[in-house]
Design a protein around this motif. Structure first.
Motif, PDB file in Angstrom:
ATOM      1  N   ILE A  58      64.360  45.196  16.122  1.00 40.84           N
ATOM      2  CA  ILE A  58      63.141  45.954  16.318  1.00 40.84           C
ATOM      3  C   ILE A  58      61.963  45.048  15.984  1.00 40.84           C
ATOM      4  N   ALA A  59      60.962  45.047  16.848  1.00 43.65           N
ATOM      5  CA  ALA A  59      59.724  44.323  16.586  1.00 43.65           C
ATOM      6  C   ALA A  59      58.650  45.339  16.207  1.00 43.65           C
ATOM      7  N   LEU A  60      57.819  44.969  15.253  1.00 43.99           N
ATOM      8  CA  LEU A  60      56.797  45.883  14.751  1.00 43.99           C
ATOM      9  C   LEU A  60      55.485  45.129  14.584  1.00 43.99           C
ATOM     10  N   VAL A  61      54.387  45.739  15.042  1.00 36.78           N
ATOM     11  CA  VAL A  61      53.055  45.146  14.906  1.00 36.78           C
ATOM     12  C   VAL A  61      52.120  46.192  14.317  1.00 36.78           C
ATOM     13  N   GLY A  62      51.393  45.812  13.292  1.00 35.77           N
ATOM     14  CA  GLY A  62      50.399  46.687  12.688  1.00 35.77           C
ATOM     15  C   GLY A  62      49.058  46.523  13.393  1.00 35.77           C
ATOM     16  N   PHE A  63      48.113  47.336  13.000  1.00 35.40           N
ATOM     17  CA  PHE A  63      46.792  47.298  13.620  1.00 35.40           C
ATOM     18  C   PHE A  63      45.738  47.332  12.537  1.00 35.40           C
ATOM     19  N   ASP A  64      44.685  46.572  12.724  1.00 31.85           N
ATOM     20  CA  ASP A  64      43.524  46.535  11.850  1.00 31.85           C
ATOM     21  C   ASP A  64      43.725  45.667  10.615  1.00 31.85           C
ATOM     22  N   LEU A 112      54.876  42.968   2.504  1.00 29.16           N
ATOM     23  CA  LEU A 112      56.119  43.523   3.033  1.00 29.16           C
ATOM     24  C   LEU A 112      57.073  42.403   3.432  1.00 29.16           C
ATOM     25  N   ARG A 113      58.354  42.687   3.453  1.00 27.96           N
ATOM     26  CA  ARG A 113      59.343  41.747   3.949  1.00 27.96           C
ATOM     27  C   ARG A 113      60.163  42.453   4.992  1.00 27.96           C
ATOM     28  N   PRO A 114      60.240  42.040   6.213  1.00 25.68           N
ATOM     29  CA  PRO A 114      59.540  40.874   6.734  1.00 25.68           C
ATOM     30  C   PRO A 114      58.030  41.120   6.778  1.00 25.68           C
ATOM     31  N   ARG A 115      57.272  40.032   6.702  1.00 23.72           N
ATOM     32  CA  ARG A 115      55.814  40.141   6.744  1.00 23.72           C
ATOM     33  C   ARG A 115      55.386  40.773   8.065  1.00 23.72           C
ATOM     34  N   LEU A 116      54.392  41.641   7.976  1.00 21.71           N
ATOM     35  CA  LEU A 116      53.943  42.417   9.126  1.00 21.71           C
ATOM     36  C   LEU A 116      53.011  41.614  10.032  1.00 21.71           C
ATOM     37  N   THR A 117      53.335  41.571  11.314  1.00 19.74           N
ATOM     38  CA  THR A 117      52.429  41.029  12.318  1.00 19.74           C
ATOM     39  C   THR A 117      51.339  42.070  12.531  1.00 19.74           C
ATOM     40  N   THR A 118      50.083  41.643  12.602  1.00 18.25           N
ATOM     41  CA  THR A 118      49.000  42.613  12.692  1.00 18.25           C
ATOM     42  C   THR A 118      47.865  42.126  13.582  1.00 18.25           C
ATOM     43  N   VAL A 119      47.220  43.065  14.232  1.00 16.04           N
ATOM     44  CA  VAL A 119      46.041  42.790  15.057  1.00 16.04           C
ATOM     45  C   VAL A 119      44.818  43.049  14.198  1.00 16.04           C
ATOM     46  N   HIS A 120      43.903  42.088  14.147  1.00 18.43           N
ATOM     47  CA  HIS A 120      42.673  42.232  13.378  1.00 18.43           C
ATOM     48  C   HIS A 120      41.584  42.836  14.256  1.00 18.43           C
ATOM     49  N   VAL A 121      40.904  43.829  13.731  1.00 17.33           N
ATOM     50  CA  VAL A 121      39.771  44.458  14.407  1.00 17.33           C
ATOM     51  C   VAL A 121      38.537  44.202  13.557  1.00 17.33           C
ATOM     52  N   PRO A 122      37.464  43.681  14.154  1.00 16.97           N
ATOM     53  CA  PRO A 122      36.254  43.412  13.379  1.00 16.97           C
ATOM     54  C   PRO A 122      35.486  44.708  13.084  1.00 16.97           C
ATOM     55  N   PRO A 147      27.016  52.962  31.999  1.00 17.99           N
ATOM     56  CA  PRO A 147      28.068  52.740  30.998  1.00 17.99           C
ATOM     57  C   PRO A 147      27.734  51.556  30.094  1.00 17.99           C
ATOM     58  N   TYR A 148      28.061  51.695  28.840  1.00 17.11           N
ATOM     59  CA  TYR A 148      27.817  50.640  27.853  1.00 17.11           C
ATOM     60  C   TYR A 148      29.112  49.858  27.643  1.00 17.11           C
ATOM     61  N   HIS A 149      28.992  48.549  27.601  1.00 14.44           N
ATOM     62  CA  HIS A 149      30.156  47.692  27.414  1.00 14.44           C
ATOM     63  C   HIS A 149      29.812  46.607  26.412  1.00 14.44           C
ATOM     64  N   LYS A 150      30.633  46.458  25.401  1.00 14.94           N
ATOM     65  CA  LYS A 150      30.446  45.419  24.393  1.00 14.94           C
ATOM     66  C   LYS A 150      31.807  44.851  24.056  1.00 14.94           C
ATOM     67  N   GLU A 151      31.937  43.537  24.113  1.00 15.83           N
ATOM     68  CA  GLU A 151      33.198  42.895  23.755  1.00 15.83           C
ATOM     69  C   GLU A 151      33.078  42.286  22.371  1.00 15.83           C
ATOM     70  N   LEU A 152      34.070  42.551  21.554  1.00 11.57           N
ATOM     71  CA  LEU A 152      34.137  41.978  20.221  1.00 11.57           C
ATOM     72  C   LEU A 152      35.377  41.102  20.137  1.00 11.57           C
ATOM     73  N   THR A 153      35.305  40.094  19.313  1.00  7.40           N
ATOM     74  CA  THR A 153      36.431  39.190  19.146  1.00  7.40           C
ATOM     75  C   THR A 153      37.434  39.787  18.171  1.00  7.40           C
ATOM     76  N   SER A 154      38.671  39.810  18.575  1.00  4.56           N
ATOM     77  CA  SER A 154      39.739  40.255  17.686  1.00  4.56           C
ATOM     78  C   SER A 154      40.767  39.131  17.613  1.00  4.56           C
ATOM     79  N   GLY A 155      41.776  39.331  16.845  1.00  2.62           N
ATOM     80  CA  GLY A 155      42.799  38.300  16.735  1.00  2.62           C
ATOM     81  C   GLY A 155      44.115  38.909  16.308  1.00  2.62           C
ATOM     82  N   ILE A 156      45.130  38.093  16.308  1.00  3.28           N
ATOM     83  CA  ILE A 156      46.459  38.553  15.889  1.00  3.28           C
ATOM     84  C   ILE A 156      47.007  37.559  14.870  1.00  3.28           C
TER      85      ILE A 156
END
Length: 75
Positions: A1-7, A15-25, A50-59
């Motif tokens: 099973i693969a697991l990814v967190g958010f924020d 945690l073990r295994p260490r959690l892969t996570t997506v960073h949100v600014p 419509p309003y559009h704004k792109e922010l940089t995120s990362g993993i």
């Protein structure tokens, strides 16, 4: 099973295994939303456009994604 967190949840590094996570600014997102709201309240924005704004995120890739250990970036 693969697991990814958010924020970029901080508990993920303990945690073990260490959690892969997506960073949100979150701070930048909140500041941008507040600036937009002020412009709306001051009638400086045409709400029909419509309003559009792109922010940089990362993993942050860690063990929970199922990657081979030699490919993992530990921070």
């Amino acid at each position: 099973i693969a697991l990814v967190g958010f924020d970029g949840i901080q508990i993920g590094k303990y945690l073990r295994p260490r959690l892969t996570t997506v960073h949100v600014p979150a701070k930048e997102l909140g500041e941008s939303a507040a600036r937009y709201l002020v412009k709306v309240l001051n009638n400086e924005i045409d709400l029909s456009i419509p309003y559009h704004k792109e922010l940089t995120s990362g993993i942050l890739i860690n063990e929970s994604c199922g990657c081979k250990s030699e490919l993992i970036n530990f921070y």
